[in-house]
Design a protein around this motif. Structure first.
Motif, mmCIF file in Angstrom:
data_model
loop_
_atom_site.group_PDB
_atom_site.id
_atom_site.type_symbol
_atom_site.label_atom_id
_atom_site.label_comp_id
_atom_site.label_asym_id
_atom_site.label_seq_id
_atom_site.Cartn_x
_atom_site.Cartn_y
_atom_site.Cartn_z
ATOM 1 N N THR A 187 9.161 13.559 2.273
ATOM 2 C CA THR A 187 8.031 12.886 1.625
ATOM 3 C C THR A 187 8.242 11.376 1.616
ATOM 4 O O THR A 187 7.336 10.602 1.953
ATOM 5 N N ILE B 59 6.192 8.246 3.822
ATOM 6 C CA ILE B 59 5.435 7.194 3.141
ATOM 7 C C ILE B 59 5.621 5.846 3.820
ATOM 8 O O ILE B 59 4.697 5.037 3.900
ATOM 9 N N THR B 60 6.825 5.586 4.331
ATOM 10 C CA THR B 60 7.108 4.290 4.940
ATOM 11 C C THR B 60 8.013 4.455 6.156
ATOM 12 O O THR B 60 8.862 5.352 6.193
ATOM 13 N N ASP C 140 1.133 11.685 -10.074
ATOM 14 C CA ASP C 140 0.376 12.940 -10.024
ATOM 15 C C ASP C 140 1.256 14.126 -10.417
ATOM 16 O O ASP C 140 0.824 15.025 -11.152
ATOM 17 N N GLU D 206 0.830 -1.212 0.000
ATOM 18 C CA GLU D 206 0.000 0.000 0.000
ATOM 19 C C GLU D 206 0.862 1.258 0.000
ATOM 20 O O GLU D 206 0.534 2.247 -0.669
ATOM 21 N N ASN D 207 1.955 1.222 0.741
ATOM 22 C CA ASN D 207 2.846 2.380 0.766
ATOM 23 C C ASN D 207 3.507 2.595 -0.595
ATOM 24 O O ASN D 207 3.685 3.737 -1.036
ATOM 25 N N GLN E 210 2.171 1.756 -3.452
ATOM 26 C CA GLN E 210 1.117 2.299 -4.319
ATOM 27 C C GLN E 210 0.915 3.793 -4.064
ATOM 28 O O GLN E 210 0.738 4.579 -5.006
ATOM 29 N N HIS E 211 0.965 4.178 -2.795
ATOM 30 C CA HIS E 211 0.828 5.595 -2.446
ATOM 31 C C HIS E 211 1.994 6.407 -3.013
ATOM 32 O O HIS E 211 1.805 7.501 -3.572
ATOM 33 N N TYR E 212 3.198 5.866 -2.880
ATOM 34 C CA TYR E 212 4.391 6.532 -3.424
ATOM 35 C C TYR E 212 4.262 6.721 -4.935
ATOM 36 O O TYR E 212 4.497 7.814 -5.463
ATOM 37 N N LYS F 48 1.584 6.796 -6.744
ATOM 38 C CA LYS F 48 0.527 7.761 -7.081
ATOM 39 C C LYS F 48 1.054 9.189 -6.958
ATOM 40 O O LYS F 48 0.757 10.049 -7.799
ATOM 41 N N MET F 49 1.854 9.448 -5.921
ATOM 42 C CA MET F 49 2.432 10.781 -5.776
ATOM 43 C C MET F 49 3.371 11.102 -6.938
ATOM 44 O O MET F 49 3.363 12.218 -7.478
#
Length: 498
Positions: free
Chosen positions: A164, A168-169, A134, A123-124, A126-128, A130-131
């Motif tokens: 950042t 994230i992790t 974006d 999940e982390n 995936q979040h990374y 996405k950032m």
């Protein structure tokens, strides 16, 4: 007296791109280069019969439909440069004493590959990603087709790269692995912006390629286009003065002698160096000059070139980053007083005659200017025995470090060549031998983002000091410089639809 629409100072990638674009669009262009060989970071030099690259080891965004591929297609040079796509499953390998990790191409493949090593971090990751996506979505081919080179705003420059990633992790090793692109933009844990990190990472995820043979083939291709469009590229032509009349540039003095008249001047030199040779006008204030002179530059590199026996070493189609245990890509600015080797990038190019083999293996480690400052007033190959001994000690330190991971690194090596930030300074003209120009600071982005327009109305800046580092950054800032004359919508649509 020679007259051109545009005089461009510097024949690195930024200057040649500006020259190729503007000459293609009908302007008369003259590119001035102070050295005998054009190309800047894309110039090569020959030792022991082998061509060695000065700075560029691989480039991103080169898959069909990506930004760099589209720009080079617009210029008509894709068929003139020979490239090989790096390993899709791992174009970068990050190696620690106990384990290695791979950067795979494509966003989903990148996540899946690292999730195998960090199964509780999916999940982390995936979040990374996405950032990253974006931020990178501000510069796309679709955006070009709509007439916009970039839709970024200043807010994205205000994010710290390290903070950042750390947010994230909590996994320290994953933080280190995700920080790896920092070496590709001279990252500083204390100041670097996540925007630069995201754009650099995204670029390589969307098509990482190496040149087959020397990267100087890109320089040669751009020069052929400029000359084919009626422009000129002049070497051994140092811009010694930029002449102004009533707050307008009137021309460029070359080698302290003749004046080349110009309607516009684009300088890819460091902005401070540009203004130092510009006639003082009421628009160039002391406070502005003081601010430019105070901006810190990124670090340089110490490079060891291992020249191999012909067809003896197999070519490896990925880059390898070796790190000491607990170390990461921020090490040179995290520990400025530690001159030990704790990280090395190993890279190679395929032989242009037989891509199964390599003739040269390059080992690079970041180096701060302070290490070579005692010899700052010396000339290339005339720096003295103490400098030679310094390079020999540093070379042995690097080889000792790499042997921990690859004991056979010196096999089939016939000769060793080394360069330092001083070499880079003298070859490319960058202050302090900086590899990536002015550092961008997330804490005060306005102070380190240099506007394309100077304080003189028809004098513009280009190159990696202006906005973003690296090949993609220089390309984008060059296009923005060109858009000052051509219009952003016009040139963006032409490239987007090419």
């Amino acid at each position: 007296m020679q007259k051109y629409d545009i005089v461009i100072i510097g024949s690195g990638l930024g200057g040649l791109l500006c020259g190729a674009v503007l000459s293609k669009e009908g302007y008369s262009v003259c590119v001035l280069e102070k050295n005998g060989i054009p190309g800047g970071c894309f110039q090569g030099f020959k030792r022991y019969g082998r061509m060695l690259d000065t700075g560029v080891h691989y480039i991103g965004s080169m898959d069909e439909g990506e930004i760099l591929h589209r720009c080079f297609s617009y210029l008509g040079i894709m068929d003139e440069i020979k490239l090989v796509r790096l390993d899709e499953e791992g174009f970068d390998r990050i190696v620690y004493p106990d384990k290695s990790y791979s950067y795979a191409m494509g966003e989903e493949r990148f996540i899946e590959t690292l999730a195998r090593d960090f199964p509780y971090e999916r999940e982390n990751l995936q979040h990374y990603m996405k950032m990253i996506s974006d931020i990178a979505s501000a510069v796309t081919v679709d955006g070009f087709k709509k007439g916009r080179i970039s839709t970024s705003n200043l807010d994205v420059f205000s994010l710290s790269a390290w903070k950042t990633i750390a947010g994230i992790t909590q996994n320290e090793r994953l933080r280190h692995v995700l920080s790896n692109p920092a070496m590709l933009y001279g990252g500083d844990k204390l100041v670097s912006t996540f925007y630069i990190h995201a754009m650099t990472t995204s670029s390589y995820l969307h098509g990482s390629y190496r040149f087959v043979g020397s990267s100087m083939q890109l320089t040669d291709a751009l020069i052929r286009k400029i000359e084919g469009n009626g422009g000129k590229v002049i070497t051994l032509a140092q811009a010694t003065a930029i002449r102004c009349d009533q707050n307008m540039v009137s021309g460029v003095e070359v080698n302290n002698r003749g004046l080349i008249q110009a309607k516009y001047v684009i300088s890819t030199m460091h902005p401070m160096k540009t203004l130092e040779i510009t006639d003082r006008t009421t628009n160039i204030r002391k406070a502005y000059l003081s601010r430019l002179s105070s901006l810190p530059n990124s670090y340089g590199f110490f490079t060891v070139y291992l020249i191999k026996k012909k067809n003896a070493d197999r070519y490896i189609n990925h880059n390898i980053y070796f790190y000491a245990d607990g170390q990461d890509a921020w090490h040179r600015t995290s520990f400025p007083d530690d001159k030990g080797v704790v990280g090395v990038l190993t890279s190679m190019r395929p032989n242009e005659h037989d891509i199964r083999y390599t003739n040269v293996v390059e080992l690079l480690t970041p180096m701060l200017y302070q290490e070579v400052e005692p010899w700052k007033d010396t000339l290339y190959e005339r720096r003295g025995d103490d400098y030679r001994q310094f390079k020999e000690r540093k070379t042995e330190d690097i080889l000792r470090f790499v042997r921990q991971f690859d004991p056979s690194v010196l096999e089939n090596t016939e000769h060793i060549v080394t360069t330092t930030p001083l070499s880079y300074r003298d070859y490319t003209g960058t202050p302090e031998g900086s590899a990536y120009g002015i550092m961008k600071n997330y804490q005060n982005p306005l102070s380190t983002l240099i506007p394309i327009r100077s304080k003189v109305r028809n004098l513009f800046f280009a190159g990696q000091n202006v906005n973003m580092h690296g090949v993609l950054g220089v390309t984008l800032t060059s296009l923005i410089s060109c858009s000052e004359l051509l219009g952003e919508e016009y040139i963006a649509k032409k490239i987007g639809n090419s």
